[in-house]
Design an enzyme around this catalytic site. Structure first.
Site: not given
Length: 381
Positions: A245, A248, A364-366
């Protein structure tokens, strides 16, 4: 405009200078062409690997750069300010190296990690499935041990794989037993027989690096390529989420910085009513808000990275950084289009691409809704 960075060592300052040189020479001139044509930049990641930019966060003993996360993320931001798709793929590669580095045996690390960290093997991350996005425990792709115990037979479908079909290896998560404790991790070669990939997704942005589905049709993965114990897969996957995270967040900040720089340059060149448009208070204040937001996003991810480097808990800070930086990227790129007016809506200027690229970073990435869930849970007494 280059960011005036506060770096911990002269070595880190030299690394940022090298990154800017490579990014300005190899990334910036090629980004628009490859994104518009949706063509993969062959050889580019090898160039980044040769420069030592693909293993920065990992130890030198295995071919990495031995850099603090604070420095690695600022390198990632510099790459993203020139070409977001390349920076995101670099972040994913770093994420894909995590299982082997953190959970592999000494023999596994010695055998595979140098090639990965030096960029001879580019990594993909294969966790998501069509029916299991944010719910990683719902994976159905199976890995069954063969009768002789020498390999796992993998059957099932995976989705949303950055570098799908192009990567030299995949951090693969597959089910070896029922339940949430029945998922295992594998270091799967990219050319495994029985592994096929779907057509690249037709995306709104980040089009030069493919995102694909994958189909495992009874493909055999050698048993010594299992990373960690059977059933340890979710622990391995979740252990990397916070760091991913932050990657990102850094990419989003770099994208926002690129949009801000483009808007400021345009505002200082364009004139209306006898004055440069930057001198009109309404627009000047908009640019000021954009600059403040980018500064805040950068400060937020650096705070989380410094906590990580000190060995302190940083999960909440990582989610906050991802949330703030990606929302900032969406807002700043949208405002950059507004600053350029009609020109901002055309493909003659890069800000329309920046705006399209920013959207996926909130997902993305949660998703950012997941980040709010993580933060709110940690606020409970």
């Amino acid at each position: 405009m280059d960011v005036d960075r506060l770096l911990p060592t002269p070595e880190a300052a030299d690394l940022i200078a090298l990154t800017r040189e490579i990014a300005d020479k190899e990334l910036a001139p090629r980004a628009d062409e490859h994104e518009a044509a949706e063509t993969y930049p062959e050889g580019l990641f090898a160039t980044l690997g040769e420069a030592g930019l693909l293993g920065l966060a990992y130890p030198e003993e295995f071919g990495g750069g031995g850099q603090p996360y604070e420095v690695y993320l600022q390198v990632l931001e510099e790459l993203a300010a020139r070409w977001a798709a390349v920076a995101v793929a670099t972040s994913v590669h770093t994420l894909a190296c995590h299982p082997l580095h953190s959970f592999g045996t000494p023999e596994q690390k010695e055998r595979w990690l140098p090639g990965m960290l030096e960029g001879r093997l580019i990594g993909g991350y294969s966790l998501s499935e069509p029916q299991a996005g944010s719910d990683a425990a719902a994976l159905s792709c199976k890995a069954e041990l063969t009768e002789d115990g020498t390999a796992y037979r993998v059957t099932g479908n995976k989705a949303w794989i950055t570098h799908g079909g192009k990567a030299g290896f995949y951090a693969l998560f597959a089910r070896t037993a029922p339940g949430s404790h029945g998922i295992s991790c594998f270091l799967a070669p990219g050319e495994t027989e029985g592994l096929g990939f779907g057509k690249p997704e037709r995306k709104m942005g980040l089009q030069a690096v493919p995102t694909t589905s994958a189909h495992w049709d009874g493909a055999l993965v050698e048993a010594d390529r299992r990373i960690g114990d059977e059933g340890q897969g979710l622990q391995i996957a979740f252990s990397a989420l916070d760091s991913g995270r932050l990657g990102i967040a850094a990419c989003a900040t770099g994208l926002a910085q690129a949009a801000l720089s483009a808007a400021v340059a345009y505002a200082n060149e364009r004139s209306t009513f006898g004055r440069k448009i930057v001198d009109h208070q309404g627009l000047g204040f908009l640019l000021a808000d954009m600059a403040a937001a980018v500064d805040a996003a950068r400060a937020t991810y650096l705070d989380a990275a410094r906590r990580r480097d000190l060995g302190r808990p940083f999960s909440r800070q990582a989610s906050a950084a991802k949330l703030i930086a990606t929302d900032t990227a969406m807002k700043v790129t949208t405002d950059a289009v507004q600053v350029l007016g009609g020109y901002g809506y055309t493909r003659d200027f890069p800000v329309e691409r920046y705006m399209r690229e920013a959207k996926i970073m909130q997902i993305f990435e949660g998703t950012n809704q997941i980040q709010r869930l993580v933060i709110s849970r940690q606020l409970k007494a």
